[in-house]
Design a protein around this motif. Structure first.
Motif, PDB file in Angstrom:
ATOM      1  N   SER A  90     -21.427 -11.996  15.452  1.00  0.00           N
ATOM      2  CA  SER A  90     -20.751 -10.922  14.723  1.00  0.00           C
ATOM      3  C   SER A  90     -21.471 -10.559  13.423  1.00  0.00           C
ATOM      4  N   GLY A  91     -22.365 -11.435  12.948  1.00  0.00           N
ATOM      5  CA  GLY A  91     -23.092 -11.150  11.712  1.00  0.00           C
ATOM      6  C   GLY A  91     -24.525 -10.729  11.916  1.00  0.00           C
ATOM      7  N   HIS A  92     -24.967 -10.608  13.168  1.00  0.00           N
ATOM      8  CA  HIS A  92     -26.367 -10.303  13.440  1.00  0.00           C
ATOM      9  C   HIS A  92     -26.803  -8.956  12.875  1.00  0.00           C
ATOM     10  N   CYS A  93     -26.008  -7.930  13.096  1.00  0.00           N
ATOM     11  CA  CYS A  93     -26.383  -6.580  12.650  1.00  0.00           C
ATOM     12  C   CYS A  93     -26.575  -6.523  11.141  1.00  0.00           C
ATOM     13  N   GLU A  94     -25.606  -7.026  10.419  1.00  0.00           N
ATOM     14  CA  GLU A  94     -25.677  -6.991   8.957  1.00  0.00           C
ATOM     15  C   GLU A  94     -26.880  -7.775   8.450  1.00  0.00           C
ATOM     16  N   ALA A  95     -27.163  -8.898   9.100  1.00  0.00           N
ATOM     17  CA  ALA A  95     -28.270  -9.741   8.653  1.00  0.00           C
ATOM     18  C   ALA A  95     -29.624  -9.110   8.947  1.00  0.00           C
ATOM     19  N   LEU A  96     -29.706  -8.266   9.983  1.00  0.00           N
ATOM     20  CA  LEU A  96     -30.996  -7.681  10.360  1.00  0.00           C
ATOM     21  C   LEU A  96     -31.270  -6.340   9.692  1.00  0.00           C
ATOM     22  N   GLN A  97     -30.242  -5.656   9.247  1.00  0.00           N
ATOM     23  CA  GLN A  97     -30.430  -4.298   8.724  1.00  0.00           C
ATOM     24  C   GLN A  97     -31.476  -4.198   7.602  1.00  0.00           C
ATOM     25  N   PRO A  98     -31.623  -5.204   6.726  1.00  0.00           N
ATOM     26  CA  PRO A  98     -32.655  -5.094   5.679  1.00  0.00           C
ATOM     27  C   PRO A  98     -34.081  -4.962   6.206  1.00  0.00           C
ATOM     28  N   VAL A  99     -34.290  -5.157   7.512  1.00  0.00           N
ATOM     29  CA  VAL A  99     -35.637  -4.985   8.072  1.00  0.00           C
ATOM     30  C   VAL A  99     -36.169  -3.587   7.795  1.00  0.00           C
ATOM     31  N   LEU A 100     -35.266  -2.606   7.682  1.00  0.00           N
ATOM     32  CA  LEU A 100     -35.676  -1.231   7.426  1.00  0.00           C
ATOM     33  C   LEU A 100     -36.343  -1.094   6.055  1.00  0.00           C
ATOM     34  N   GLN A 101     -35.904  -1.913   5.118  1.00  0.00           N
ATOM     35  CA  GLN A 101     -36.478  -1.855   3.764  1.00  0.00           C
ATOM     36  C   GLN A 101     -37.669  -2.787   3.605  1.00  0.00           C
ATOM     37  N   TYR A 102     -37.543  -4.024   4.141  1.00  0.00           N
ATOM     38  CA  TYR A 102     -38.557  -5.043   3.846  1.00  0.00           C
ATOM     39  C   TYR A 102     -39.637  -5.159   4.916  1.00  0.00           C
ATOM     40  N   LYS A 103     -39.372  -4.631   6.119  1.00  0.00           N
ATOM     41  CA  LYS A 103     -40.376  -4.525   7.179  1.00  0.00           C
ATOM     42  C   LYS A 103     -41.087  -5.851   7.472  1.00  0.00           C
ATOM     43  N   LYS A 104     -40.289  -6.874   7.733  1.00  0.00           N
ATOM     44  CA  LYS A 104     -40.825  -8.177   8.118  1.00  0.00           C
ATOM     45  C   LYS A 104     -40.448  -8.481   9.563  1.00  0.00           C
ATOM     46  N   ASP A 105     -41.306  -9.236  10.244  1.00  0.00           N
ATOM     47  CA  ASP A 105     -41.001  -9.639  11.607  1.00  0.00           C
ATOM     48  C   ASP A 105     -39.696 -10.423  11.629  1.00  0.00           C
ATOM     49  N   VAL A 106     -39.046 -10.442  12.810  1.00  0.00           N
ATOM     50  CA  VAL A 106     -37.700 -11.005  12.857  1.00  0.00           C
ATOM     51  C   VAL A 106     -37.462 -11.791  14.140  1.00  0.00           C
ATOM     52  N   PHE A 107     -36.734 -12.881  14.003  1.00  0.00           N
ATOM     53  CA  PHE A 107     -36.192 -13.636  15.130  1.00  0.00           C
ATOM     54  C   PHE A 107     -34.685 -13.476  15.116  1.00  0.00           C
ATOM     55  N   VAL A 108     -34.090 -13.226  16.291  1.00  0.00           N
ATOM     56  CA  VAL A 108     -32.633 -13.137  16.400  1.00  0.00           C
ATOM     57  C   VAL A 108     -32.181 -14.049  17.534  1.00  0.00           C
ATOM     58  N   GLU A 109     -31.228 -14.899  17.250  1.00  0.00           N
ATOM     59  CA  GLU A 109     -30.675 -15.776  18.277  1.00  0.00           C
ATOM     60  C   GLU A 109     -29.863 -14.950  19.275  1.00  0.00           C
ATOM     61  N   TRP A 110     -29.899 -15.396  20.545  1.00  0.00           N
ATOM     62  CA  TRP A 110     -29.033 -14.786  21.547  1.00  0.00           C
ATOM     63  C   TRP A 110     -27.583 -15.049  21.186  1.00  0.00           C
ATOM     64  N   PRO A 111     -26.663 -14.047  21.343  1.00  0.00           N
ATOM     65  CA  PRO A 111     -26.757 -12.872  22.200  1.00  0.00           C
ATOM     66  C   PRO A 111     -27.170 -11.573  21.504  1.00  0.00           C
ATOM     67  N   VAL A 112     -27.775 -11.658  20.313  1.00  0.00           N
ATOM     68  CA  VAL A 112     -28.286 -10.464  19.625  1.00  0.00           C
ATOM     69  C   VAL A 112     -27.162  -9.447  19.415  1.00  0.00           C
ATOM     70  N   GLY A 113     -26.203  -9.835  18.599  1.00  0.00           N
ATOM     71  CA  GLY A 113     -25.040  -8.987  18.371  1.00  0.00           C
ATOM     72  C   GLY A 113     -23.980  -9.206  19.428  1.00  0.00           C
ATOM     73  N   VAL A 114     -22.821  -8.654  19.190  1.00  0.00           N
ATOM     74  CA  VAL A 114     -21.703  -8.835  20.110  1.00  0.00           C
ATOM     75  C   VAL A 114     -21.771  -7.851  21.268  1.00  0.00           C
ATOM     76  N   THR A 115     -22.043  -6.597  20.966  1.00  0.00           N
ATOM     77  CA  THR A 115     -21.979  -5.546  21.977  1.00  0.00           C
ATOM     78  C   THR A 115     -23.366  -5.002  22.322  1.00  0.00           C
ATOM     79  N   LEU A 116     -23.423  -4.278  23.414  1.00  0.00           N
ATOM     80  CA  LEU A 116     -24.654  -3.591  23.795  1.00  0.00           C
ATOM     81  C   LEU A 116     -25.067  -2.603  22.715  1.00  0.00           C
ATOM     82  N   GLU A 117     -24.104  -1.924  22.123  1.00  0.00           N
ATOM     83  CA  GLU A 117     -24.398  -0.933  21.090  1.00  0.00           C
ATOM     84  C   GLU A 117     -25.059  -1.593  19.877  1.00  0.00           C
TER      85      GLU A 117
END
Length: 379
Positions: A90-117
């Motif tokens: 449930s916190g994946h989206c919020e935690a990843l959004q700063p990628v737009l500003q800082y442009k660093k490579d990223v690892f995300v644990e499965w299931p990569v957010g709750v929903t398909l959207e």
């Protein structure tokens, strides 16, 4: 950073104990290609403890910055090249959004957010930022499944005609079924990204598709065989009254792969772990032979973490180098560091989530889904 320099990782959600401390930290450091240089948790105390643990794990030679609260702090750390997100879905989206500003490579644990959207949104952010992504679908790196791919590539069983995969998640796991430990209740709740469909199905499907390819069509049936569940504490003492179950505990999928292979996959949760009941079995039938993988272990259905036994035409095959999720994650991290591997990306995660969405829709609407057309509609 030169090509020989270690990749410096900052982990969001890496505490001193728990899954990340058990799986991610040991595996990434064992590759010798990374350093953990920062951690971010929910409190100052836990961040400090985690920082000390990871500093000691690196023989005190690497300073590990400790952050808590606002995740932009770790993204903004000049000593972090890659940000790892290993928190609740449930916190994946919020935690990843700063990628737009800082442009660093990223690892995300499965299931990569709750929903398909949410998965789609994270994929689009990574594309906009022009960064590399890697996802916690580590099961494909199991030496067992790598061996199976080799056997198939060398035509050991001839043309593949069908396959069946069975998972039994026993009652004694106390995570899905009629008796659930308090700490595992998220797995029984919709909207948390932890249900039978979200996690065990997702991990297994990623391995299945890596070995045999994707579905072209499927039809799914699913049911709640245990309409209520009882929460218990660690001593298995009841906690409160029984609760209503609202997510599937049994799922069956039949379909055809793009290659024409007929496939049948089943996930069961909640039955007792009795003698003779396999927790996992996967059979691949070819014109000239068969491959079978199986496990009797209580947690054997979690094939991304537990290596099954392998048989070729009934004879056990000794597979070297197995070691469960730590070994599997080492393979993932090595591939990402080498840049030339087939590591799973946010794109791959989105494909698996599309299949899960097709399964859920098929089960709910009781109809066959053309997966290719479905994926095009969801893209």
């Amino acid at each position: 950073m030169s090509s020989q320099s270690p990749i410096r990782v900052g982990f969001i959600g890496l505490s001193s104990t728990g899954w990340s401390a058990t799986a991610h930290a040991p595996s990434i450091l064992k590759t010798g290609k990374y350093q953990i240089t920062a951690v971010s948790t929910t409190s100052s105390e836990s961040a400090s403890r985690s920082s000390l643990v990871q500093k000691n794990a690196q023989d005190g030679t690497v300073e590990v910055n400790a952050y808590h609260g606002d995740v932009s702090q770790i993204w903004n750390d000049s000593k972090v090249d890659l940000v790892g997100i290993a928190i609740k879905a449930s916190g994946h989206c919020e935690a990843l959004q700063p990628v737009l500003q800082y442009k660093k490579d990223v690892f995300v644990e499965w299931p990569v957010g709750v929903t398909l959207e949410e998965t789609r949104e994270m994929l689009n952010w990574a594309k906009q930022a022009s960064v590399r992504s890697v996802v916690g679908l580590e099961g494909k790196y199991s030496p067992v499944f790598q061996k199976v791919k080799h056997l198939l590539s060398t035509n050991e069983i001839g043309r593949i005609v069908s396959t069946t995969m069975l998972h039994n998640l026993p009652l004694e796991n106390y995570s899905r079924g009629p008796i659930v430990k308090e700490r595992n209740e998220r797995a029984m709740l919709l909207g948390q990204g932890s249900t039978l469909l979200d996690v065990p199905c997702g991990h297994s499907l990623s391995i299945f598709c890596d070995v045999l390819g994707y579905f072209s069509s499927l039809h799914a049936n699913a049911a709640i065989m245990y309409p209520t569940y009882q929460l218990v504490n660690e001593d298995l003492e009841p906690v409160g009254p029984p609760k209503q179950a609202n997510c599937y505990d049994h799922i069956a999928v039949n379909g055809t792969l793009s290659s024409g292979i007929l496939a049948s996959l089943v996930w069961n949760a909640g039955e007792k772990n009795v003698k003779g009941r396999k927790s996992f079995e996967w059979v691949i039938e070819g014109e000239e032979g068969s491959i079978r993988m199986e496990s009797q272990l209580a947690a054997g259905a979690f094939i991304s973490a537990i290596d099954p036994e392998l048989y070729l035409n009934g004879e056990n095959i000794d597979v070297e180098g197995t070691g469960g999720f730590v070994v599997n994650y080492q393979g993932l991290w090595n591939d990402f560091a080498n840049r030339d591997g087939q590591y799973p990306t946010l794109e791959d995660a989105f494909k698996i989530k599309q299949i899960l969405n097709a399964i859920e829709t098929s089960a709910r609407e009781r109809r066959e889904i053309n997966v290719t057309e479905w994926a095009n509609c969801l893209a």
